[in-house]
Design an enzyme around this catalytic site. Structure first.
Site, PDB file in Angstrom:
ATOM      1  N   ASP A 273       0.857  -1.182   0.000  1.00 14.28           N
ATOM      2  CA  ASP A 273       0.000   0.000   0.000  1.00 14.28           C
ATOM      3  C   ASP A 273       0.898   1.239   0.000  1.00 14.28           C
ATOM      4  O   ASP A 273       2.128   1.118  -0.026  1.00 14.28           O
ATOM      5  CB  ASP A 273      -0.958  -0.048   1.199  1.00 14.28           C
ATOM      6  CG  ASP A 273      -0.264  -0.020   2.547  1.00 14.28           C
ATOM      7  OD1 ASP A 273       0.926   0.341   2.630  1.00 14.28           O
ATOM      8  OD2 ASP A 273      -0.927  -0.358   3.552  1.00 14.28           O
TER       9      ASP A 273
ATOM     10  N   PRO B  43     -11.994 -25.113  -3.582  1.00 14.07           N
ATOM     11  CA  PRO B  43     -12.195 -23.727  -3.180  1.00 14.07           C
ATOM     12  C   PRO B  43     -12.094 -23.516  -1.665  1.00 14.07           C
ATOM     13  O   PRO B  43     -12.339 -24.419  -0.867  1.00 14.07           O
ATOM     14  CB  PRO B  43     -13.595 -23.392  -3.681  1.00 14.07           C
ATOM     15  CG  PRO B  43     -14.267 -24.711  -3.847  1.00 14.07           C
ATOM     16  CD  PRO B  43     -13.191 -25.702  -4.161  1.00 14.07           C
TER      17      PRO B  43
END
Length: 140
Positions: A16, A58
């Site tokens: 970030d 998944p």
């Protein structure tokens, strides 16, 4: 128990504006490490899907504890193990270690083996994990 270790360099795109890893990127790292466990037993994910005629495994639950941030340019090590096998689900544990071995993150994933659901075109359903696959992990 098989433990797979992967070294990851923290890249600019992982961070970030404060130059620390943006937390969703860790989950990308962990997903790659989970796939790497299957590589380590000689069954890369594309081969595994074909061999067992499954659609994938998944993620259905994830938990993480963040203790120390990682920054641009650092090299970290991720240790990954299969912690538990169920009938159709399995738990994966990840430990992200900083240089010197300091534990930065602990994460646990629960994944489910799934196959195409013939009752619902385009749908999936859980399916049993092949015993042979579990045994391959046990042999390491």
């Amino acid at each position: 128990m098989l433990r797979n270790t992967r070294k990851v360099r923290i890249e600019w795109g992982d961070c970030d504006p404060a130059r620390i890893v943006y937390f969703p990127r860790y989950f990308v790292f962990f997903d790659n490490c989970t796939a790497g466990m299957f590589d380590a037993i000689g069954l890369p994910k594309p081969q595994l899907l074909k061999k067992y005629d499954v659609a994938g495994f998944p993620l259905v639950d994830v938990q993480a504890r963040f203790m120390i941030p990682s920054s641009f340019g650092e090299d970290v090590v991720i240790e990954t193990t299969i912690a538990e096998w169920g009938r159709s689900s399995f738990k994966v544990q990840h430990r992200l270690l900083k240089e010197g071995g300091a534990l930065a993150i602990e994460a646990t994933e629960t994944r489910v083996f799934v196959a195409a659901d013939p009752a619902r075109p385009g749908g999936i359903r859980s399916c049993p994990i092949p015993r042979e696959l579990i045994e391959r992990f046990a042999r390491g």
